[in-house]
Design a protein around this motif. Structure first.
Motif, PDB file in Angstrom:
ATOM      1  N   VAL A   1       1.224  -0.599  -0.079  1.00 24.10           N
ATOM      2  CA  VAL A   1      -0.163  -0.171   0.097  1.00 24.10           C
ATOM      3  C   VAL A   1       0.665   1.230  -0.064  1.00 24.10           C
ATOM      4  O   VAL A   1       1.439   1.301   0.556  1.00 24.10           O
ATOM      5  N   ALA A   2       0.859   2.316  -0.922  1.00 24.40           N
ATOM      6  CA  ALA A   2       1.484   3.512  -1.012  1.00 24.40           C
ATOM      7  C   ALA A   2       1.059   4.827  -1.179  1.00 24.40           C
ATOM      8  O   ALA A   2      -0.484   4.434  -1.596  1.00 24.40           O
ATOM      9  N   SER A   3       1.957   5.413  -0.890  1.00 30.77           N
ATOM     10  CA  SER A   3       1.049   6.828  -1.097  1.00 30.77           C
ATOM     11  C   SER A   3       1.641   7.568  -2.027  1.00 30.77           C
ATOM     12  O   SER A   3       2.960   8.240  -1.591  1.00 30.77           O
ATOM     13  N   PHE A   4       1.682   7.732  -3.451  1.00 35.57           N
ATOM     14  CA  PHE A   4       2.338   8.205  -4.283  1.00 35.57           C
ATOM     15  C   PHE A   4       1.088   9.958  -4.744  1.00 35.57           C
ATOM     16  O   PHE A   4       0.522  10.274  -5.147  1.00 35.57           O
ATOM     17  N   ARG A   5       3.293  10.547  -3.630  1.00 34.99           N
ATOM     18  CA  ARG A   5       2.966  12.138  -3.500  1.00 34.99           C
ATOM     19  C   ARG A   5       4.636  12.725  -3.373  1.00 34.99           C
ATOM     20  O   ARG A   5       5.296  12.287  -3.435  1.00 34.99           O
ATOM     21  N   GLU A   6       4.545  13.876  -3.693  1.00 33.70           N
ATOM     22  CA  GLU A   6       5.763  14.447  -3.669  1.00 33.70           C
ATOM     23  C   GLU A   6       6.507  14.102  -2.163  1.00 33.70           C
ATOM     24  O   GLU A   6       7.489  14.537  -2.497  1.00 33.70           O
ATOM     25  N   ASP A   7       5.512  14.783  -1.518  1.00 33.73           N
ATOM     26  CA  ASP A   7       6.476  14.616   0.492  1.00 33.73           C
ATOM     27  C   ASP A   7       5.897  12.646   0.794  1.00 33.73           C
ATOM     28  O   ASP A   7       6.423  12.184   1.342  1.00 33.73           O
ATOM     29  N   GLY A   8       5.450  11.929  -0.102  1.00 30.35           N
ATOM     30  CA  GLY A   8       5.258  10.556   0.015  1.00 30.35           C
ATOM     31  C   GLY A   8       6.567   9.878  -0.509  1.00 30.35           C
ATOM     32  O   GLY A   8       7.495  10.074  -0.235  1.00 30.35           O
ATOM     33  N   ILE A   9       6.019   8.630  -1.789  1.00 31.78           N
ATOM     34  CA  ILE A   9       6.533   8.237  -2.190  1.00 31.78           C
ATOM     35  C   ILE A   9       6.248   8.529  -3.417  1.00 31.78           C
ATOM     36  O   ILE A   9       5.527   8.797  -4.250  1.00 31.78           O
ATOM     37  N   CYS A  10       8.381   9.198  -3.953  1.00 30.59           N
ATOM     38  CA  CYS A  10       7.942   9.858  -4.990  1.00 30.59           C
ATOM     39  C   CYS A  10       9.010   9.426  -5.847  1.00 30.59           C
ATOM     40  O   CYS A  10      10.360   9.038  -5.689  1.00 30.59           O
ATOM     41  N   GLY A  11       9.036   9.611  -7.153  1.00 33.24           N
ATOM     42  CA  GLY A  11      10.960   9.401  -8.370  1.00 33.24           C
ATOM     43  C   GLY A  11      10.852  10.432  -7.919  1.00 33.24           C
ATOM     44  O   GLY A  11      11.303  12.032  -7.883  1.00 33.24           O
ATOM     45  N   ILE A  12      12.394  10.627  -8.255  1.00 29.50           N
ATOM     46  CA  ILE A  12      13.449  11.723  -8.133  1.00 29.50           C
ATOM     47  C   ILE A  12      15.079  11.288  -9.926  1.00 29.50           C
ATOM     48  O   ILE A  12      14.425  10.509 -10.248  1.00 29.50           O
ATOM     49  N   GLN A  13      14.962  12.411 -10.243  1.00 34.51           N
ATOM     50  CA  GLN A  13      15.507  12.531 -11.530  1.00 34.51           C
ATOM     51  C   GLN A  13      16.891  13.181 -11.906  1.00 34.51           C
ATOM     52  O   GLN A  13      16.096  14.544 -11.064  1.00 34.51           O
ATOM     53  N   THR A  14      17.535  13.511 -11.517  1.00 38.50           N
ATOM     54  CA  THR A  14      18.336  15.168 -12.691  1.00 38.50           C
ATOM     55  C   THR A  14      18.037  15.472 -13.821  1.00 38.50           C
ATOM     56  O   THR A  14      18.261  16.690 -13.503  1.00 38.50           O
ATOM     57  N   SER A  15      17.599  14.394 -14.613  1.00 35.97           N
ATOM     58  CA  SER A  15      17.143  15.565 -15.784  1.00 35.97           C
ATOM     59  C   SER A  15      15.973  14.390 -16.561  1.00 35.97           C
ATOM     60  O   SER A  15      15.797  13.068 -15.629  1.00 35.97           O
ATOM     61  N   GLU A  16      15.243  14.754 -17.246  1.00 34.54           N
ATOM     62  CA  GLU A  16      14.239  14.119 -17.792  1.00 34.54           C
ATOM     63  C   GLU A  16      14.760  12.609 -18.261  1.00 34.54           C
ATOM     64  O   GLU A  16      16.537  13.317 -18.973  1.00 34.54           O
ATOM     65  N   PRO A  17      14.599  11.060 -18.697  1.00 30.94           N
ATOM     66  CA  PRO A  17      15.097  10.116 -19.571  1.00 30.94           C
ATOM     67  C   PRO A  17      15.186  11.199 -21.200  1.00 30.94           C
ATOM     68  O   PRO A  17      14.145  12.334 -21.987  1.00 30.94           O
ATOM     69  N   GLU A  18      16.053  10.101 -21.398  1.00 30.00           N
ATOM     70  CA  GLU A  18      16.534  10.701 -22.979  1.00 30.00           C
ATOM     71  C   GLU A  18      16.759   9.367 -24.279  1.00 30.00           C
ATOM     72  O   GLU A  18      17.116   8.181 -23.623  1.00 30.00           O
ATOM     73  N   PHE A  19      16.071   9.992 -25.396  1.00 29.18           N
ATOM     74  CA  PHE A  19      16.093   8.220 -26.336  1.00 29.18           C
ATOM     75  C   PHE A  19      16.535   9.388 -27.842  1.00 29.18           C
ATOM     76  O   PHE A  19      15.744  10.159 -28.544  1.00 29.18           O
ATOM     77  N   LEU A  20      18.260   8.859 -28.071  1.00 31.19           N
ATOM     78  CA  LEU A  20      18.597   9.829 -29.175  1.00 31.19           C
ATOM     79  C   LEU A  20      19.881   9.271 -29.782  1.00 31.19           C
ATOM     80  O   LEU A  20      20.007   7.698 -29.722  1.00 31.19           O
ATOM     81  N   PRO A  21      20.058   9.185 -31.541  1.00 32.94           N
ATOM     82  CA  PRO A  21      20.714   8.656 -31.916  1.00 32.94           C
ATOM     83  C   PRO A  21      22.368   9.080 -31.843  1.00 32.94           C
ATOM     84  O   PRO A  21      22.370  10.103 -31.326  1.00 32.94           O
ATOM     85  N   VAL A  22      22.940   7.853 -31.920  1.00 34.16           N
ATOM     86  CA  VAL A  22      24.312   8.543 -31.446  1.00 34.16           C
ATOM     87  C   VAL A  22      25.539   7.595 -32.604  1.00 34.16           C
ATOM     88  O   VAL A  22      25.032   6.857 -33.231  1.00 34.16           O
ATOM     89  N   ASP A  23      26.701   8.691 -32.521  1.00 34.58           N
ATOM     90  CA  ASP A  23      27.830   8.391 -33.824  1.00 34.58           C
ATOM     91  C   ASP A  23      28.771   7.595 -33.073  1.00 34.58           C
ATOM     92  O   ASP A  23      28.404   6.249 -31.801  1.00 34.58           O
ATOM     93  N   THR A  24      28.736   7.107 -34.339  1.00 30.50           N
ATOM     94  CA  THR A  24      29.569   5.192 -34.170  1.00 30.50           C
ATOM     95  C   THR A  24      31.063   5.405 -34.809  1.00 30.50           C
ATOM     96  O   THR A  24      31.078   5.456 -35.771  1.00 30.50           O
ATOM     97  N   ASP A  25      31.909   4.504 -34.357  1.00 26.79           N
ATOM     98  CA  ASP A  25      33.179   4.764 -34.524  1.00 26.79           C
ATOM     99  C   ASP A  25      33.078   3.124 -35.693  1.00 26.79           C
ATOM    100  O   ASP A  25      34.074   2.411 -36.226  1.00 26.79           O
ATOM    101  N   ARG A  26      31.804   2.073 -35.363  1.00 27.57           N
ATOM    102  CA  ARG A  26      31.684   0.714 -36.040  1.00 27.57           C
ATOM    103  C   ARG A  26      30.685   0.944 -36.770  1.00 27.57           C
ATOM    104  O   ARG A  26      29.100   1.082 -37.078  1.00 27.57           O
ATOM    105  N   GLY A  27      31.041   1.011 -37.826  1.00 30.41           N
ATOM    106  CA  GLY A  27      30.344   1.716 -39.438  1.00 30.41           C
ATOM    107  C   GLY A  27      29.711   0.646 -39.554  1.00 30.41           C
ATOM    108  O   GLY A  27      28.599   1.822 -40.471  1.00 30.41           O
TER     109      GLY A  27
END
Length: 324
Positions: free
Chosen positions: A264-290
């Motif tokens: 049983v959980a209380s999902f709220r800012e001062d209860g059970i809450c997620g934390i992050q340094t920044s939002e998730p990212e999904f992006l293409p990256v350069d590669t040297d494996r041609g």
């Protein structure tokens, strides 16, 4: 002042890049826990907070009598963020043979896998055993210092459904007690197999103390299974690696590993809450494996539990029909 909270599904919909938007939404929507819990910023990967240990005194007094001077006290805590990442490669020849649609299948599969991993860690994570992950609800929901697990003390965050070997069928009375021991409860987390037990209970007219409903919610456009006002969360739907609250725990009274737990959980800012340094990212990256194209998913995140009374574990539940 309250922190700004971010819901991942809504965040994903607001992204301008369609690929990033779609992949992050896939990641969040795969898990009802991940799509429900909100996230707030954690500066330098830390959420630092205090828990009150004593309150300033207040008392009635006589006329012309000075009130006693007192001071409150608190204890400092902190929760950390941990990076979850995935780097996927796709052969350029496959891209020529099958097109972007095949590549998209792999991308979505990675997002689904990552979502299930996060959701399982939310329950079973143990930073002491694996310093790369955050500690989940099982580690955090402990008995009080005296070992009370019968619901007789508010400071115990562990309640036992049964002290018998092998546990027992879930008692709705015990679930009532667990809910009552949580400040502002918002959700109950269960396994999919336990969900079928609750659906059966909702159809049982002879079950006393029954507050289980499975009714159509016009606002959501679907049926919602609830105990009282609290909706159930089941992690994610059936998959090859389903591990959300399986019946693999040893009961409080011993026996084989055949029981599960409810949270049983209380999902709220001062209860059970997620934390992050920044939002998730999904992006293409350069590669040297041609010969490969690469895509990176990355997110520095964790969970925090500020209000000590924001969650409760109800353990030792056997796979049997629910009782009053």
């Amino acid at each position: 002042m309250a922190d700004e909270l971010i819901n991942l599904v809504e965040f994903a919909k607001g992204q301008t890049d369609p690929l990033s938007s779609g992949m992050i939404e896939q990641f969040a929507a795969e898990s009802d826990v991940l799509s429900t819990i909100s996230f707030k910023a954690a500066k330098q990967g830390l959420n630092v907070f205090d828990r009150e240990t004593s309150e300033p005194a207040v008392a009635f007094r006589a006329l012309n009598e000075e009130p006693d001077i007192s001071y409150g006290s608190e204890e400092g805590f902190q929760d950390s963020c941990f990076p979850i990442s995935g780097l996927i490669e796709f052969d350029r020849i496959k891209l020529k043979r099958y097109g972007e649609r095949k590549r998209m299948v792999y991308m979505k599969g990675q997002m689904k896998k990552g979502s299930r991993l996060w959701t399982d860690t939310f329950i079973n994570g143990d930073n002491a055993s694996d310093p790369r992950e955050f500690s989940g609800m099982k580690v955090r929901c402990k008995a009080d210092s005296a070992g009370n697990v019968d619901g007789s003390t508010d400071d115990s965050r562990l309640l036992v459904n049964s002290t018998a070997s092998g546990g027992a069928a879930l008692s709705l009375g015990k679930l009532d007690t667990a809910v009552d021991l949580v400040n502002s409860p918002s959700h109950i987390m269960i396994s999919r197999r336990m969900r079928t037990r609750f659906k059966a209970a909702a159809r049982d007219p002879n079950l006393t103390n029954n507050r289980v409903t499975d009714d159509y919610d016009s606002q959501l456009g679907r049926r919602v299974l609830r105990f009282g006002d609290l909706p159930f969360l089941t992690g994610y739907e059936v998959s090859k690696d389903s591990q959300f609250l399986p019946y693999n725990e040893v009961a409080n009274g011993g026996g084989s590993a055949v029981t599960t737990s409810l949270y049983v959980a209380s999902f709220r800012e001062d209860g059970i809450c997620g934390i992050q340094t920044s939002e998730p990212e999904f992006l293409p990256v350069d590669t040297d494996r041609g010969v490969f194209k690469r895509d990176l998913f990355e997110w520095d995140n964790g969970i925090t539990w500020e209000d000590f009374y924001a969650a409760m574990r109800l353990s030792s539940v056997a796979d049997a029909a629910i009782v009053a």
